[in-house]
Design an enzyme around this catalytic site. Structure first.
Site, PDB file in Angstrom:
ATOM      1  N   ASN A   7       1.374  30.210  36.542  1.00  0.00           N
ATOM      2  CA  ASN A   7       2.628  30.302  34.924  1.00  0.00           C
ATOM      3  C   ASN A   7       1.932  32.265  34.999  1.00  0.00           C
ATOM      4  OD1 ASN A   7       3.862  30.635  33.317  1.00  0.00           O
ATOM      5  ND2 ASN A   7       3.944  29.853  32.207  1.00  0.00           N
ATOM      6  N   HIS A  79       9.053  25.000  28.572  1.00  0.00           N
ATOM      7  CA  HIS A  79       7.739  25.224  28.656  1.00  0.00           C
ATOM      8  C   HIS A  79       7.256  25.315  26.939  1.00  0.00           C
ATOM      9  CE1 HIS A  79       4.021  27.518  28.473  1.00  0.00           C
ATOM     10  NE2 HIS A  79       3.490  27.447  29.272  1.00  0.00           N
ATOM     11  N   GLU A 142       1.748  18.928  29.607  1.00  0.00           N
ATOM     12  CA  GLU A 142       0.220  19.813  29.085  1.00  0.00           C
ATOM     13  C   GLU A 142       0.634  19.366  26.944  1.00  0.00           C
ATOM     14  OE1 GLU A 142       1.050  23.893  31.491  1.00  0.00           O
ATOM     15  OE2 GLU A 142       2.330  23.501  30.434  1.00  0.00           O
TER      16      GLU A 142
HETATM   17  P1  PGA Z   1      -2.953  28.040  30.053  1.00  0.00           P
HETATM   18  O1  PGA Z   1      -1.048  28.305  30.397  1.00  0.00           O
HETATM   19  O2  PGA Z   1      -3.664  27.524  31.825  1.00  0.00           O
HETATM   20  O3  PGA Z   1      -3.350  29.922  30.558  1.00  0.00           O
HETATM   21  O4  PGA Z   1      -3.520  27.243  29.253  1.00  0.00           O
HETATM   22  C1  PGA Z   1      -0.880  26.456  30.624  1.00  0.00           C
HETATM   23  C2  PGA Z   1       0.436  27.119  30.517  1.00  0.00           C
HETATM   24  O5  PGA Z   1       0.605  27.909  28.822  1.00  0.00           O
HETATM   25  O6  PGA Z   1       0.894  26.730  31.202  1.00  0.00           O
END
Ligand code: PGA
Length: 237
Positions: A7, A79, A142
């Site tokens: 992402n 997200h 997440e």
């Molecule tokens: P990060 O982001 O790997 O920078 O923690 C993950 C995300 O926001 O999906």
């Protein structure tokens, strides 16, 4: 094969995108800014969001039909950086629109710092996936507090390296898989996301129920996301 989703958020300028698209492993699902999607069509490409309608007078929104027509295969929906301005009803409509157009949905769910994890996950699963055929849905678990961009209510930035233990992640993944199995009679793939990097991926890969990872910050560097993919999919630690 374990999935790796990059992402890119709103990172990388035009020149960096050209270099990135030449060097990123073609098995990684890359989700760049909409405008750069055409540069990734030689591999697996996803969008970071989509709108609820296919066409019409909706200035600035991006149609799931147009994404599909441009060769996009996946779309991230829900997200946490968008949930600030989106509720579960809107997310449910976005998933319906994406599925209607043949896109594969990567639905992000996860609890905030002081939220009851089980309750939050159950609520999100129930509301977001209401009345949706799940064949083309993948979940990304997440926990919001583990995402590298997280800032708490006192303005404190997330401490680097702090993510859930493997046991906590496994518990959540099993909860998600079992809830979906019980409610919808479907087996679903679940990814983990939140500060995944080339250092912690060798620990994370020990989680048996893990089907892949969603990578934000570390994915800005194609070397790092390639390494994450290789460690997760081959035993070359
Ligand atoms: P990060 O982001 O790997 O920078 O923690 C993950 C995300 O926001 O999906």
């Amino acid at each position: 094969m374990k999935l790796v989703v990059a992402n890119l958020k709103m990172n990388l300028d035009y020149n960096s995108v050209l270099e990135y698209s030449k060097n990123v492993n073609k098995n990684i699902i890359v989700c760049p800014s909409y405008i750069f999607i055409p540069y990734f069509l030689n591999g697996k490409v996803g969008a970071q969001d989509c709108f609820i309608y296919d066409e019409g007078a909706y200035t600035g929104n991006v149609s799931p039909l147009h994404l599909k027509q441009m060769g996009v295969e996946y779309v991230i929906i829900g997200h946490s950086e968008r949930r600030n301005i989106e509720d579960d009803n809107l997310i449910n409509q976005k998933i319906k629109a994406a599925i209607r157009n043949g896109l594969k949905v990567i639905l992000c769910i996860g609890e905030g710092l002081n939220e009851d994890k089980n309750l939050k996950l159950l609520n999100q699963i129930t509301l977001d996936l209401n009345d949706i055929p799940l064949d083309n849905v993948i979940i990304a678990y997440e926990p919001i507090w583990a995402i590298s961009s997280f800032v708490d209510s006192n303005g404190q930035k997330k401490e680097p390296g702090v993510i859930p233990t493997n046991e906590q992640i496994e518990d959540s993944i099993i909860l998600i898989k079992e809830t979906i199995k019980n409610k919808f009679n479907k087996n679903i793939e679940v990814l983990y996301g939140g500060s995944v990097d080339p250092q912690n991926i060798s620990i994370l890969k020990e989680i048996r129920s893990l089907d892949g990872v969603l990578v934000g910050k570390a994915s800005i560097d194609y070397n790092k996301v390639n390494e994450i993919y290789e460690i997760l999919n081959f035993d070359n630690i």
